[in-house]
Design a protein around this motif. Structure first.
Motif, PDB file in Angstrom:
ATOM      1  N   ASP A   1       7.418   6.111   4.809  1.00  0.00           N
ATOM      2  CA  ASP A   1       5.875   5.893   4.650  1.00  0.00           C
ATOM      3  C   ASP A   1       4.875   6.656   3.336  1.00  0.00           C
ATOM      4  OD1 ASP A   1       3.075   6.604   5.414  1.00  0.00           O
ATOM      5  OD2 ASP A   1       3.586   6.910   7.537  1.00  0.00           O
TER       6      ASP A   1
ATOM      7  N   SER B   1      -6.065   0.221   7.476  1.00  0.00           N
ATOM      8  CA  SER B   1      -6.237   1.234   5.962  1.00  0.00           C
ATOM      9  C   SER B   1      -5.348   1.636   4.839  1.00  0.00           C
ATOM     10  CB  SER B   1      -6.769   2.313   6.368  1.00  0.00           C
ATOM     11  OG  SER B   1      -7.918   1.968   6.978  1.00  0.00           O
ATOM     12  N   TYR B   2      -4.271   1.114   4.967  1.00  0.00           N
ATOM     13  CA  TYR B   2      -2.850   2.016   4.269  1.00  0.00           C
ATOM     14  C   TYR B   2      -2.153   1.063   3.747  1.00  0.00           C
ATOM     15  CZ  TYR B   2      -4.765   6.139   6.642  1.00  0.00           C
ATOM     16  OH  TYR B   2      -5.423   6.938   7.502  1.00  0.00           O
ATOM     17  N   CYS B   3      -2.096  -0.445   4.028  1.00  0.00           N
ATOM     18  CA  CYS B   3      -1.741  -1.382   3.544  1.00  0.00           C
ATOM     19  C   CYS B   3      -2.242  -2.524   2.352  1.00  0.00           C
ATOM     20  CB  CYS B   3      -0.864  -2.113   4.584  1.00  0.00           C
ATOM     21  SG  CYS B   3      -1.854  -3.097   5.424  1.00  0.00           S
TER      22      CYS B   3
ATOM     23  N   GLY C   1       0.455  -1.354   0.194  1.00  0.00           N
ATOM     24  CA  GLY C   1       0.050   0.363  -0.013  1.00  0.00           C
ATOM     25  C   GLY C   1       0.914   1.531  -0.494  1.00  0.00           C
ATOM     26  N   TYR C   2       0.459   1.893   0.737  1.00  0.00           N
ATOM     27  CA  TYR C   2       0.828   3.785   0.981  1.00  0.00           C
ATOM     28  C   TYR C   2       3.080   2.215   2.161  1.00  0.00           C
ATOM     29  CZ  TYR C   2      -2.749   6.058   0.049  1.00  0.00           C
ATOM     30  OH  TYR C   2      -3.872   6.633  -1.053  1.00  0.00           O
ATOM     31  N   HIS C   3       3.153   2.266   2.489  1.00  0.00           N
ATOM     32  CA  HIS C   3       4.158   1.565   3.521  1.00  0.00           C
ATOM     33  C   HIS C   3       5.699   0.432   1.790  1.00  0.00           C
ATOM     34  CE1 HIS C   3       2.677   2.741   6.796  1.00  0.00           C
ATOM     35  NE2 HIS C   3       1.235   3.133   6.420  1.00  0.00           N
TER      36      HIS C   3
ATOM     37  N   MET D   1       1.753   8.119   3.226  1.00  0.00           N
ATOM     38  CA  MET D   1       0.767   8.711   4.177  1.00  0.00           C
ATOM     39  C   MET D   1       1.755   9.981   4.409  1.00  0.00           C
ATOM     40  SD  MET D   1      -1.122   7.640   3.326  1.00  0.00           S
ATOM     41  CE  MET D   1      -2.857   8.330   4.420  1.00  0.00           C
TER      42      MET D   1
END
Length: 288
Positions: free
Chosen positions: A274, A235-237, A100-102, A276
């Motif tokens: 990261d 929510s972000y992975c 995701g974002y990571h 985000m």
């Protein structure tokens, strides 16, 4: 693997890699052109790394794309095993993934990795022994002249880096400075081991519930609070974000180039990004 370097670079090569030669020097470029790299995994991150290595001018790039044998998108056990095998043959190892974002990258360059760094040259002032005046001036740094400094770095294995004892007082004292991405990586690798895949948007609810349960189990086993990873971390992975692949792939590709060319200090030993926050951090996990 670095083969015997050819002593002469053609005019065509010199023109093609002119900017790189100006950046890290002719000797580093010669080492690159004599290097062969095995790149395992060709998803979003692997494709970015392949592009960057080809543009850097490595001699050979062998591509292996199979989900069950992959250093960008493989299980923790497989990465640890490959790292151990490579250590026995003095082969440098890089791992990376995007969730995701990571994203992250890890490097194990062995017990003794030699490299050079370019530093401003320190100019000693001329002294006149016959002069009884005030003491000579202190050495000055000349920004127009540089010198190459030889250095050595030592790396630990992936297994050791992932098995930090957080019940140790010294480790506990550094907990506040530790990026939470390190613990997120543990959770996501455990999910991959248990499910044989990464979290998928089509099964978001079920995967999110399992991720939170794995978070609790993993952090509890480490003797840490589950509050280290907030409830909404799920929510972000999910999936691979192309911009994150570009950033992590760029860093990972550059680290491979630095290791092969033996030029400049390598990242030791993790890089976490990261998306985000739009920022990354380099941190070391292992014996001090």
């Amino acid at each position: 693997m670095i083969e015997k370097e050819e002593s002469i670079i053609s005019e065509e090569e010199a023109a093609q890699y002119d900017r790189q030669i100006r950046l890290w020097g002719l000797d580093a470029q010669k080492r690159l052109r004599g290097s062969r790299v095995l790149l395992v995994g060709l998803r979003g991150l692997g494709a970015e790394v392949a592009k960057n290595l080809i543009l850097a001018g490595v001699k050979g790039l062998t591509l292996l794309d199979h989900e069950q044998v992959c250093l960008t998108g493989c299980s923790r056990d497989l990465m640890v095993r490959v790292d151990q095998l490579c250590a026995q043959h003095n082969i440098k190892v890089f791992c990376g993934d995007v969730f995701g974002y990571h994203g992250y990258m890890f490097s194990d360059l062995g017990q003794e990795h030699n490299y050079v760094e370019e530093k401003p040259k320190v100019v000693k002032p001329k002294t006149d022994e016959s002069n009884d005046g005030p003491e000579a001036k202190k050495p000055k740094v000349d920004p127009n002249e540089t010198t190459m400094i030889k250095k050595t770095a030592s790396f630990c294995s992936l297994k050791v880096a992932l098995e930090v004892d957080w019940t140790n007082e010294k480790a506990k004292s550094s907990l506040k400075r530790t990026p939470v991405d390190y613990f997120l990586l543990h959770v996501l690798l455990k999910f991959r081991t248990d499910k044989g895949r990464d979290p998928h948007p089509e099964s978001f609810e079920a995967d999110a519930t399992l991720l939170r349960q794995i978070r609790d189990d993993v952090l509890e086993a480490m003797g840490l609070s589950s509050e280290l990873l907030p409830h909404d971390f799920v929510s972000y992975c999910f999936s691979e974000m192309a911009p994150v692949c570009a950033v992590v792939g760029g860093v990972l590709g550059q680290e491979v180039v630095k290791a092969l060319s033996q030029r400049d200090a390598p990242h030791k030993n993790f890089f976490f990004f990261d998306g985000m926050k739009g920022s990354g951090v380099v941190d070391y996990f292992g014996p001090k």
